[in-house]
Write an enzyme that holds these catalytic residues in place. Structure first.
Site, PDB file in Angstrom:
ATOM      1  N   GLY A  22      25.069  54.583  37.032  1.00 24.46           N
ATOM      2  CA  GLY A  22      25.083  54.692  35.581  1.00 24.46           C
ATOM      3  C   GLY A  22      25.495  53.353  34.995  1.00 24.46           C
ATOM      4  O   GLY A  22      26.085  52.516  35.689  1.00 24.46           O
ATOM      5  N   ASP A  53      27.839  55.804  31.125  1.00 29.70           N
ATOM      6  CA  ASP A  53      29.248  56.175  31.102  1.00 29.70           C
ATOM      7  C   ASP A  53      29.885  55.594  29.835  1.00 29.70           C
ATOM      8  O   ASP A  53      29.833  54.387  29.617  1.00 29.70           O
ATOM      9  CB  ASP A  53      29.971  55.616  32.339  1.00 29.70           C
ATOM     10  CG  ASP A  53      31.437  56.012  32.335  1.00 29.70           C
ATOM     11  OD1 ASP A  53      31.709  57.181  32.678  1.00 29.70           O
ATOM     12  OD2 ASP A  53      32.290  55.188  31.955  1.00 29.70           O
ATOM     13  N   TYR A  58      36.149  53.553  23.639  1.00 28.36           N
ATOM     14  CA  TYR A  58      35.467  52.256  23.803  1.00 28.36           C
ATOM     15  C   TYR A  58      34.929  51.747  22.459  1.00 28.36           C
ATOM     16  O   TYR A  58      34.406  50.641  22.378  1.00 28.36           O
ATOM     17  CB  TYR A  58      34.296  52.355  24.799  1.00 28.36           C
ATOM     18  CG  TYR A  58      34.684  52.732  26.221  1.00 28.36           C
ATOM     19  CD1 TYR A  58      36.017  52.792  26.628  1.00 28.36           C
ATOM     20  CD2 TYR A  58      33.706  53.028  27.169  1.00 28.36           C
ATOM     21  CE1 TYR A  58      36.356  53.153  27.924  1.00 28.36           C
ATOM     22  CE2 TYR A  58      34.045  53.377  28.474  1.00 28.36           C
ATOM     23  CZ  TYR A  58      35.370  53.445  28.835  1.00 28.36           C
ATOM     24  OH  TYR A  58      35.700  53.793  30.125  1.00 28.36           O
ATOM     25  N   TYR A 219      34.683  53.554  39.231  1.00 24.58           N
ATOM     26  CA  TYR A 219      34.632  52.570  38.138  1.00 24.58           C
ATOM     27  C   TYR A 219      35.024  51.194  38.653  1.00 24.58           C
ATOM     28  O   TYR A 219      35.550  51.052  39.751  1.00 24.58           O
ATOM     29  CB  TYR A 219      35.414  53.012  36.903  1.00 24.58           C
ATOM     30  CG  TYR A 219      36.933  53.076  36.952  1.00 24.58           C
ATOM     31  CD1 TYR A 219      37.734  51.939  37.090  1.00 24.58           C
ATOM     32  CD2 TYR A 219      37.580  54.297  36.770  1.00 24.58           C
ATOM     33  CE1 TYR A 219      39.120  52.012  37.062  1.00 24.58           C
ATOM     34  CE2 TYR A 219      38.973  54.378  36.738  1.00 24.58           C
ATOM     35  CZ  TYR A 219      39.741  53.221  36.892  1.00 24.58           C
ATOM     36  OH  TYR A 219      41.105  53.293  36.862  1.00 24.58           O
ATOM     37  N   LEU A 222      32.208  46.444  40.510  1.00 23.26           N
ATOM     38  CA  LEU A 222      31.958  45.015  40.778  1.00 23.26           C
ATOM     39  C   LEU A 222      33.253  44.205  40.708  1.00 23.26           C
ATOM     40  O   LEU A 222      33.219  42.976  40.745  1.00 23.26           O
ATOM     41  CB  LEU A 222      30.947  44.467  39.760  1.00 23.26           C
ATOM     42  CG  LEU A 222      29.595  45.195  39.710  1.00 23.26           C
ATOM     43  CD1 LEU A 222      28.728  44.651  38.587  1.00 23.26           C
ATOM     44  CD2 LEU A 222      28.880  45.064  41.054  1.00 23.26           C
ATOM     45  N   GLY A 223      34.362  44.894  40.565  1.00 17.57           N
ATOM     46  CA  GLY A 223      35.644  44.185  40.528  1.00 17.57           C
ATOM     47  C   GLY A 223      36.105  43.841  39.119  1.00 17.57           C
ATOM     48  O   GLY A 223      36.894  42.908  38.945  1.00 17.57           O
ATOM     49  N   LYS A 273      29.246  47.915  34.654  1.00 11.23           N
ATOM     50  CA  LYS A 273      29.022  47.528  33.256  1.00 11.23           C
ATOM     51  C   LYS A 273      28.351  46.163  33.209  1.00 11.23           C
ATOM     52  O   LYS A 273      28.781  45.214  33.871  1.00 11.23           O
ATOM     53  CB  LYS A 273      30.360  47.466  32.501  1.00 11.23           C
ATOM     54  CG  LYS A 273      30.227  46.958  31.062  1.00 11.23           C
ATOM     55  CD  LYS A 273      30.510  45.470  30.955  1.00 11.23           C
ATOM     56  CE  LYS A 273      30.146  44.874  29.605  1.00 11.23           C
ATOM     57  NZ  LYS A 273      30.351  43.407  29.571  1.00 11.23           N
TER      58      LYS A 273
HETATM   59  P1  NAP Z   1      32.622  46.275  36.569  1.00 17.24           P
HETATM   60  O1  NAP Z   1      31.458  47.101  36.224  1.00 17.24           O
HETATM   61  O2  NAP Z   1      33.103  46.249  37.957  1.00 17.24           O
HETATM   62  O3  NAP Z   1      32.363  44.753  36.159  1.00 17.24           O
HETATM   63  C1  NAP Z   1      31.936  44.380  34.888  1.00 17.24           C
HETATM   64  C2  NAP Z   1      31.934  42.849  34.830  1.00 17.24           C
HETATM   65  O4  NAP Z   1      31.030  42.324  35.793  1.00 17.24           O
HETATM   66  C3  NAP Z   1      31.499  42.325  33.489  1.00 17.24           C
HETATM   67  O5  NAP Z   1      32.255  41.171  33.217  1.00 17.24           O
HETATM   68  C4  NAP Z   1      30.016  41.969  33.701  1.00 17.24           C
HETATM   69  O6  NAP Z   1      29.623  40.927  32.850  1.00 17.24           O
HETATM   70  C5  NAP Z   1      30.026  41.505  35.154  1.00 17.24           C
HETATM   71  N1  NAP Z   1      28.776  41.766  35.870  1.00 17.24           N
HETATM   72  C6  NAP Z   1      27.962  42.841  35.753  1.00 17.24           C
HETATM   73  N2  NAP Z   1      26.937  42.754  36.609  1.00 17.24           N
HETATM   74  C7  NAP Z   1      27.082  41.582  37.295  1.00 17.24           C
HETATM   75  C8  NAP Z   1      26.354  40.945  38.316  1.00 17.24           C
HETATM   76  N3  NAP Z   1      25.238  41.480  38.809  1.00 17.24           N
HETATM   77  N4  NAP Z   1      26.802  39.747  38.769  1.00 17.24           N
HETATM   78  C9  NAP Z   1      27.928  39.193  38.277  1.00 17.24           C
HETATM   79  N5  NAP Z   1      28.686  39.762  37.303  1.00 17.24           N
HETATM   80  C10 NAP Z   1      28.267  40.962  36.823  1.00 17.24           C
HETATM   81  O7  NAP Z   1      33.875  46.631  35.662  1.00 17.24           O
HETATM   82  P2  NAP Z   1      34.355  47.680  34.596  1.00 17.24           P
HETATM   83  O8  NAP Z   1      33.701  47.419  33.292  1.00 17.24           O
HETATM   84  O9  NAP Z   1      35.821  47.667  34.694  1.00 17.24           O
HETATM   85  O10 NAP Z   1      33.887  49.106  35.144  1.00 17.24           O
HETATM   86  C11 NAP Z   1      32.637  49.670  34.852  1.00 17.24           C
HETATM   87  C12 NAP Z   1      32.745  50.844  33.888  1.00 17.24           C
HETATM   88  O11 NAP Z   1      33.627  51.845  34.386  1.00 17.24           O
HETATM   89  C13 NAP Z   1      33.329  50.527  32.513  1.00 17.24           C
HETATM   90  O12 NAP Z   1      32.455  49.814  31.689  1.00 17.24           O
HETATM   91  C14 NAP Z   1      33.669  51.917  32.030  1.00 17.24           C
HETATM   92  O13 NAP Z   1      32.485  52.565  31.594  1.00 17.24           O
HETATM   93  C15 NAP Z   1      34.223  52.561  33.302  1.00 17.24           C
HETATM   94  N6  NAP Z   1      35.701  52.477  33.447  1.00 17.24           N
HETATM   95  C16 NAP Z   1      36.436  53.634  33.410  1.00 17.24           C
HETATM   96  C17 NAP Z   1      37.808  53.595  33.548  1.00 17.24           C
HETATM   97  C18 NAP Z   1      38.608  54.875  33.515  1.00 17.24           C
HETATM   98  O14 NAP Z   1      39.841  54.812  33.400  1.00 17.24           O
HETATM   99  N7  NAP Z   1      37.975  56.020  33.641  1.00 17.24           N
HETATM  100  C19 NAP Z   1      38.473  52.379  33.749  1.00 17.24           C
HETATM  101  C20 NAP Z   1      37.706  51.227  33.813  1.00 17.24           C
HETATM  102  C21 NAP Z   1      36.331  51.285  33.681  1.00 17.24           C
HETATM  103  P3  NAP Z   1      28.292  41.015  31.908  1.00 17.24           P
HETATM  104  O15 NAP Z   1      28.462  42.181  31.002  1.00 17.24           O
HETATM  105  O16 NAP Z   1      28.316  39.716  31.171  1.00 17.24           O
HETATM  106  O17 NAP Z   1      27.121  41.133  32.835  1.00 17.24           O
END
Ligand code: NAP
Length: 345
Positions: A22, A53, A58, A219, A222-223, A273
């Site tokens: 997602g 998601d 948000y 979640y 990608l770190g 994300k």
């Molecule tokens: P993530 O998806 O691990 O990483 C997002 C970061 O990675 C952004 O800075 C994005 O930048 C970059 N990125 C994305 N694709 C990439 C790629 N192919 N190569 C290099 N960099 C890349 O982190 P997250 O946003 O923490 O987690 C994802 C989602 O999980 C959130 O958006 C949210 O929906 C959910 N979440 C839920 C909770 C909870 O408590 N339930 C907590 C945290 C997160 P760009 O946008 O510039 O590409």
């Protein structure tokens, strides 16, 4: 399991199903241009994503809804092909607030139902208009929560058809057991959304959830975006990892694609994300290769058992750092500030 870009849904215990990938939509509202979320959701749907998601907290759910409706109007997708996950925020745990809060989300999205509604955190803030309520000294105002009572209100939302499935997020084993062992339980949580990626593989929680038919949604796969307000910056960036990059080289894939493929091969749903068109598409290209058992083991061995997401904003931005932890201790929730919140009791 034969996973394809067109068909990568896995079953949920209530008879519904969830796409294994997602689009995550959290992006710091202060730094994100208006419309970026809507544009990204549209790009994602065009690229093949069918799962989004999101969360009320948000501040961009209206953009998600707008993008979904535009794609429906274009004839690109039907509502029933889209899987949207929304979240119940910490100020809305009292049972009488649960349905009105979900109804508010549905109004913002202009949808009749969400596919999955989850309790975002097992801790509560004082109910009211403030999303992050504080007292006059800037201390966060926590609130006692009865997770079983909140869960019963979630069950009522499912029964009313406002949420097709219901689940939780950031719950550890003890909190899951509290719900699973609740007398008169009507609907089990179908999923638990927690941090999960090669540096934090959550083997014990994953096994516990498997045994109970609960899907893990990972979640920060990608770190994270490494925002120092809520991320433990001492942990090295996941996507620079030499093993992920070396394996990626073999398949002509990026470290991000390898990390995502690793998770979905373990049956963990990923919600990366990105608000960048090329990376949104890149992250979806994970169905045209697979990792060998040896590579899966090599990646599993990267586990550091430390999380990136420490929710430090809840404690560090308080004038008294201990206030948050103390309050959580009173509520028996001090694990929220430990490094293993979801992997241990
Ligand atoms: P993530 O998806 O691990 O990483 C997002 C970061 O990675 C952004 O800075 C994005 O930048 C970059 N990125 C994305 N694709 C990439 C790629 N192919 N190569 C290099 N960099 C890349 O982190 P997250 O946003 O923490 O987690 C994802 C989602 O999980 C959130 O958006 C949210 O929906 C959910 N979440 C839920 C909770 C909870 O408590 N339930 C907590 C945290 C997160 P760009 O946008 O510039 O590409």
């Amino acid at each position: 399991m034969n996973l394809t870009a067109e068909n990568h849904r896995i079953p949920l215990s209530d008879g519904n199903s969830i796409p294994l990938i997602g689009l995550g939509t959290y992006s710091d509202p202060k730094k994100t241009p208006k419309g970026a979320c809507a544009e990204s959701v549209k790009i994602a749907i065009d690229a093949g994503y069918r799962h989004i998601d999101g969360a009320f907290v948000y501040y961009n759910e209206h953009e998600v809804g707008q993008a979904i409706w535009e794609k429906i109007a274009e004839g690109k997708v039907k509502r029933e092909e889209i899987f949207y996950c929304g979240k119940l925020w910490n100020t809305c745990h009292p049972p009488e607030l649960v349905r009105p809060t979900l109804e508010k989300t549905l109004k913002i999205l202009k949808l009749d139902y969400v596919d999955l509604y989850i309790i975002e955190l097992p801790m509560a803030f004082k109910p009211g208009d403030a999303i992050y309520p504080r007292d006059e000294n800037g201390k966060y105002l926590y609130h006692e929560t009865n997770l079983c009572a909140t869960w019963e209100a979630m069950e009522a939302c499912k029964d009313a058809g406002l949420a097709k499935s219901i689940g939780v997020s950031n719950f550890n084993r003890r909190q899951l057991e509290m719900i699973l062992n609740k007398p008169g339980l009507k609907h089990k949580p179908v999923s638990n959304q927690v941090e999960c990626h090669p540096y934090f593989t959550q083997p014990k929680l994953l096994e516990f959830c498997r045994q109970h038919g609960i899907v893990i949604v990972g979640y920060s796969p990608l770190g994270t975006s490494r925002d120092e307000m809520w991320v433990n910056m001492s942990s090295p960036p996941l996507l620079k990892d030499p093993v992920l990059n070396a394996i990626g080289k073999k398949y002509n894939k990026t470290a991000a694609q390898v990390a995502l493929r690793f998770s979905i091969q373990r049956g963990v749903v990923v919600i990366p994300k990105s608000f960048h068109s090329q990376r949104i598409r890149e992250n979806f290209q994970i169905f045209d290769f697979s990792l060998t058992d040896k590579e899966m083991k090599e990646i599993e061995a990267l586990n550091k058992n430390t999380r990136y997401v420490e929710m430090l904003i809840l404690a560090l931005s308080s004038p008294d750092y201990c206030a948050g932890t103390k309050a959580l201790k009173c509520l028996g929730l001090q694990h929220l500030f430990s490094t293993n919140i979801t992997d241990h009791r």
